[in-house]
Scaffold this motif. Structure first.
Motif, PDB file in Angstrom:
ATOM      1  N   GLN A   1       1.772  -6.886   2.906  1.00  0.00           N
ATOM      2  CA  GLN A   1       0.932  -6.551   4.056  1.00  0.00           C
ATOM      3  C   GLN A   1      -0.509  -6.806   3.591  1.00  0.00           C
ATOM      4  O   GLN A   1      -0.720  -7.208   2.454  1.00  0.00           O
ATOM      5  CB  GLN A   1       1.102  -5.081   4.482  1.00  0.00           C
ATOM      6  N   ASN A   2      -1.489  -6.510   4.431  1.00  0.00           N
ATOM      7  CA  ASN A   2      -2.873  -6.810   4.039  1.00  0.00           C
ATOM      8  C   ASN A   2      -3.676  -5.555   3.708  1.00  0.00           C
ATOM      9  O   ASN A   2      -4.844  -5.473   4.032  1.00  0.00           O
ATOM     10  CB  ASN A   2      -3.554  -7.616   5.153  1.00  0.00           C
ATOM     11  N   GLU A   3      -3.023  -4.571   3.047  1.00  0.00           N
ATOM     12  CA  GLU A   3      -3.750  -3.347   2.694  1.00  0.00           C
ATOM     13  C   GLU A   3      -4.043  -3.287   1.198  1.00  0.00           C
ATOM     14  O   GLU A   3      -4.542  -2.271   0.714  1.00  0.00           O
ATOM     15  CB  GLU A   3      -2.950  -2.104   3.129  1.00  0.00           C
ATOM     16  N   ILE A   4      -3.681  -4.356   0.454  1.00  0.00           N
ATOM     17  CA  ILE A   4      -3.965  -4.365  -0.989  1.00  0.00           C
ATOM     18  C   ILE A   4      -4.868  -5.556  -1.304  1.00  0.00           C
ATOM     19  O   ILE A   4      -5.026  -6.456  -0.475  1.00  0.00           O
ATOM     20  CB  ILE A   4      -2.668  -4.440  -1.838  1.00  0.00           C
ATOM     21  N   ASN A   5      -5.446  -5.565  -2.524  1.00  0.00           N
ATOM     22  CA  ASN A   5      -6.272  -6.705  -2.930  1.00  0.00           C
ATOM     23  C   ASN A   5      -5.387  -7.784  -3.566  1.00  0.00           C
ATOM     24  O   ASN A   5      -4.199  -7.571  -3.779  1.00  0.00           O
ATOM     25  CB  ASN A   5      -7.371  -6.246  -3.903  1.00  0.00           C
TER      26      ASN A   5
ATOM     27  N   ASN B   1       0.079   1.150  -6.300  1.00  0.00           N
ATOM     28  CA  ASN B   1      -0.775   1.977  -7.164  1.00  0.00           C
ATOM     29  C   ASN B   1      -1.047   3.327  -6.512  1.00  0.00           C
ATOM     30  O   ASN B   1      -1.352   3.381  -5.310  1.00  0.00           O
ATOM     31  CB  ASN B   1      -2.129   1.299  -7.379  1.00  0.00           C
ATOM     32  N   ILE B   2      -0.982   4.376  -7.325  1.00  0.00           N
ATOM     33  CA  ILE B   2      -1.355   5.713  -6.848  1.00  0.00           C
ATOM     34  C   ILE B   2      -2.227   6.392  -7.908  1.00  0.00           C
ATOM     35  O   ILE B   2      -2.208   5.980  -9.070  1.00  0.00           O
ATOM     36  CB  ILE B   2      -0.110   6.609  -6.578  1.00  0.00           C
ATOM     37  N   ASN B   3      -2.931   7.425  -7.509  1.00  0.00           N
ATOM     38  CA  ASN B   3      -3.709   8.186  -8.486  1.00  0.00           C
ATOM     39  C   ASN B   3      -2.757   9.027  -9.341  1.00  0.00           C
ATOM     40  O   ASN B   3      -1.724   9.499  -8.862  1.00  0.00           O
ATOM     41  CB  ASN B   3      -4.715   9.095  -7.772  1.00  0.00           C
ATOM     42  N   ILE B   4      -3.147   9.226 -10.588  1.00  0.00           N
ATOM     43  CA  ILE B   4      -2.318   9.960 -11.557  1.00  0.00           C
ATOM     44  C   ILE B   4      -1.871  11.314 -10.996  1.00  0.00           C
ATOM     45  O   ILE B   4      -0.730  11.727 -11.175  1.00  0.00           O
ATOM     46  CB  ILE B   4      -3.127  10.162 -12.861  1.00  0.00           C
TER      47      ILE B   4
ATOM     48  N   ILE C   1      -7.933   4.545  10.672  1.00  0.00           N
ATOM     49  CA  ILE C   1      -8.909   4.052   9.688  1.00  0.00           C
ATOM     50  C   ILE C   1      -8.230   4.166   8.332  1.00  0.00           C
ATOM     51  O   ILE C   1      -7.677   5.230   8.013  1.00  0.00           O
ATOM     52  CB  ILE C   1     -10.176   4.938   9.629  1.00  0.00           C
ATOM     53  N   ILE C   2      -8.271   3.100   7.538  1.00  0.00           N
ATOM     54  CA  ILE C   2      -7.701   3.240   6.189  1.00  0.00           C
ATOM     55  C   ILE C   2      -8.787   3.140   5.132  1.00  0.00           C
ATOM     56  O   ILE C   2      -9.780   2.435   5.309  1.00  0.00           O
ATOM     57  CB  ILE C   2      -6.594   2.195   5.883  1.00  0.00           C
ATOM     58  N   HIS C   3      -8.573   3.880   4.043  1.00  0.00           N
ATOM     59  CA  HIS C   3      -9.437   3.729   2.863  1.00  0.00           C
ATOM     60  C   HIS C   3      -8.542   3.248   1.718  1.00  0.00           C
ATOM     61  O   HIS C   3      -7.589   3.930   1.342  1.00  0.00           O
ATOM     62  CB  HIS C   3     -10.120   5.051   2.506  1.00  0.00           C
ATOM     63  N   GLY C   4      -8.848   2.066   1.163  1.00  0.00           N
ATOM     64  CA  GLY C   4      -7.951   1.411   0.198  1.00  0.00           C
ATOM     65  C   GLY C   4      -7.731   2.185  -1.094  1.00  0.00           C
ATOM     66  O   GLY C   4      -6.599   2.397  -1.521  1.00  0.00           O
ATOM     67  N   GLY C   5      -8.815   2.631  -1.753  1.00  0.00           N
ATOM     68  CA  GLY C   5      -8.685   3.334  -3.038  1.00  0.00           C
ATOM     69  C   GLY C   5      -7.782   2.570  -4.007  1.00  0.00           C
ATOM     70  O   GLY C   5      -7.979   1.374  -4.255  1.00  0.00           O
ATOM     71  N   ALA C   6      -6.767   3.253  -4.525  1.00  0.00           N
ATOM     72  CA  ALA C   6      -5.868   2.665  -5.526  1.00  0.00           C
ATOM     73  C   ALA C   6      -5.163   1.406  -5.022  1.00  0.00           C
ATOM     74  O   ALA C   6      -4.803   0.526  -5.817  1.00  0.00           O
ATOM     75  CB  ALA C   6      -4.826   3.712  -5.938  1.00  0.00           C
ATOM     76  N   ASN C   7      -4.983   1.308  -3.702  1.00  0.00           N
ATOM     77  CA  ASN C   7      -4.311   0.117  -3.149  1.00  0.00           C
ATOM     78  C   ASN C   7      -5.086  -1.160  -3.444  1.00  0.00           C
ATOM     79  O   ASN C   7      -4.529  -2.248  -3.391  1.00  0.00           O
ATOM     80  CB  ASN C   7      -4.183   0.230  -1.617  1.00  0.00           C
TER      81      ASN C   7
ATOM     82  N   SER D   1       0.806  -1.217   0.000  1.00  0.00           N
ATOM     83  CA  SER D   1       0.000   0.000   0.000  1.00  0.00           C
ATOM     84  C   SER D   1       0.843   1.273   0.000  1.00  0.00           C
ATOM     85  O   SER D   1       1.982   1.295   0.482  1.00  0.00           O
ATOM     86  CB  SER D   1      -0.879   0.020   1.253  1.00  0.00           C
ATOM     87  N   ILE D   2       0.213   2.317  -0.519  1.00  0.00           N
ATOM     88  CA  ILE D   2       0.760   3.674  -0.426  1.00  0.00           C
ATOM     89  C   ILE D   2      -0.404   4.540   0.060  1.00  0.00           C
ATOM     90  O   ILE D   2      -1.458   4.567  -0.583  1.00  0.00           O
ATOM     91  CB  ILE D   2       1.250   4.167  -1.802  1.00  0.00           C
ATOM     92  N   ASN D   3      -0.229   5.199   1.182  1.00  0.00           N
ATOM     93  CA  ASN D   3      -1.312   6.035   1.715  1.00  0.00           C
ATOM     94  C   ASN D   3      -0.868   7.468   1.935  1.00  0.00           C
ATOM     95  O   ASN D   3       0.322   7.726   2.177  1.00  0.00           O
ATOM     96  CB  ASN D   3      -1.772   5.520   3.097  1.00  0.00           C
ATOM     97  N   ILE D   4      -1.831   8.352   1.896  1.00  0.00           N
ATOM     98  CA  ILE D   4      -1.612   9.696   2.420  1.00  0.00           C
ATOM     99  C   ILE D   4      -2.215   9.669   3.820  1.00  0.00           C
ATOM    100  O   ILE D   4      -3.386   9.304   3.985  1.00  0.00           O
ATOM    101  CB  ILE D   4      -2.269  10.747   1.522  1.00  0.00           C
ATOM    102  N   ASP D   5      -1.407   9.968   4.828  1.00  0.00           N
ATOM    103  CA  ASP D   5      -1.864   9.900   6.224  1.00  0.00           C
ATOM    104  C   ASP D   5      -2.311  11.284   6.700  1.00  0.00           C
ATOM    105  O   ASP D   5      -1.526  12.246   6.671  1.00  0.00           O
ATOM    106  CB  ASP D   5      -0.719   9.424   7.138  1.00  0.00           C
ATOM    107  N   TYR D   6      -3.555  11.392   7.138  1.00  0.00           N
ATOM    108  CA  TYR D   6      -4.067  12.625   7.746  1.00  0.00           C
ATOM    109  C   TYR D   6      -4.018  12.399   9.255  1.00  0.00           C
ATOM    110  O   TYR D   6      -4.752  11.549   9.784  1.00  0.00           O
ATOM    111  CB  TYR D   6      -5.495  12.904   7.278  1.00  0.00           C
TER     112      TYR D   6
END
Ligand code: RIB
Length: 291
Positions: free
Chosen positions: A134-138, A59-62, A104-110, A8-13
């Protein structure tokens, strides 16, 4: 031997709070920051900071291609990062006064991996190469099966732990890396460490298991070995990415053929530095500060 992390790649708030918000409550935050994170990205950064070459597939958004520039600065290889239409994964993180977090994570592109993409990535890796998941991707079960067919050494950190994990082909995993709550869920909710270890050792008899226990240290075991390592005591300001730091450092030094006890010790020192700084990937130290 190459190291591939499909993760996974996340933006952390990140919100600093006195105490975690409870059901029905609205609370003010004391501070707010945005960091790069994701268990996958953090573990790749930890591997790189520990001195390993790591290929991160994610995966990330363009519109977020600046993430690739950041990863290059950390010396993480980005050849297998794909830009997709889905939004980049993100995490909402509360950090309390004790430095503990709630995420809390939101998968999106992951969660937008495709079978053809996985085949393309894996065709560049072979017998003896390391795969970290890890278990944050499909598509985790598919990745495990395909990587095992190629003879890769598979390290799996089932975080976050979901009920689906119990049906993953975990017997194909060489190293399972779990924290206390993940270990309990994997071992039919055993509470006692001895019971957890006994259960996991017998259930996954071809797998080595690394149990991380935060300030209580870590335990490495398999059917023939048992090693315990104490944690380094520090004052935590933010525990985010401490587990990821531990994992990246452990694998890096294992791949450099260090003894397990040394890998545990170095990983523990790295994680202890991580918790003294705020943020995810940004708080992972370089190995020059550790050895
Ligand atoms: O392990 C910490 C990470 O978990 C954070 O960076 C967040 O993105 C979540 O994935």
């Amino acid at each position: 031997m190459k190291i591939l992390n499909i993760g996974s790649i996340n933006i952390d708030y990140v919100y600093e709070v006195d105490n975690f918000v409870k059901s029905g409550e609205t609370i003010p935050s004391n501070n707010f920051k945005v960091f790069l994170g994701g268990k996958g990205l953090n573990q790749s950064v930890a591997l790189a900071q520990a001195g390993s070459q790591v290929f991160h597939a994610g995966n990330i958004n363009i519109k977020d291609d600046n993430i690739k520039k950041e990863l290059i600065k950390w010396n993480v290889n980005i050849d297998y990062i794909k830009e997709v239409d889905e939004s980049t994964g993100h995490a909402i993180i509360q950090v309390n006064k004790n430095g503990e977090n709630s995420i809390i994570i939101h998968g999106g592109a992951n969660r937008a991996f495709e079978s053809s993409q996985i085949d393309k990535i894996l065709q560049n890796f072979n017998q003896g190469d390391i795969l970290l998941l890890q278990n944050e991707i499909n598509k985790i079960p598919e990745i495990i099966e395909k990587a095992a067919n190629r003879g890769m050494r598979i390290f799996f950190n089932p975080a976050p732990m979901t009920k689906e994990v119990l049906n993953y082909p975990l017997s194909l995993v060489d190293y399972l890396i779990v924290n206390e709550s993940e270990a309990k869920k994997l071992s039919k909710n055993n509470i006692d460490y001895d019971e957890i270890i006994y259960y996991l050792k017998n259930k996954y008899s071809n797998t080595s298991i690394l149990l991380t226990l935060g300030e209580k240290g870590s335990i490495y075991f398999n059917k023939n070995e048992y090693l315990k390592c104490e944690a380094v005591k520090v004052k935590a300001v933010d525990t985010t990415a401490a587990g990821d730091t531990f994992i990246g450092y452990f694998i890096s030094y294992l791949s450099k053929k260090k003894e397990i006890k040394d890998c545990l010790l170095i990983a523990s020192k790295a994680a202890s530095i991580c918790v003294t700084k705020k943020g995810g990937a940004i708080s992972i130290p370089k190995n020059t500060f550790i050895i």
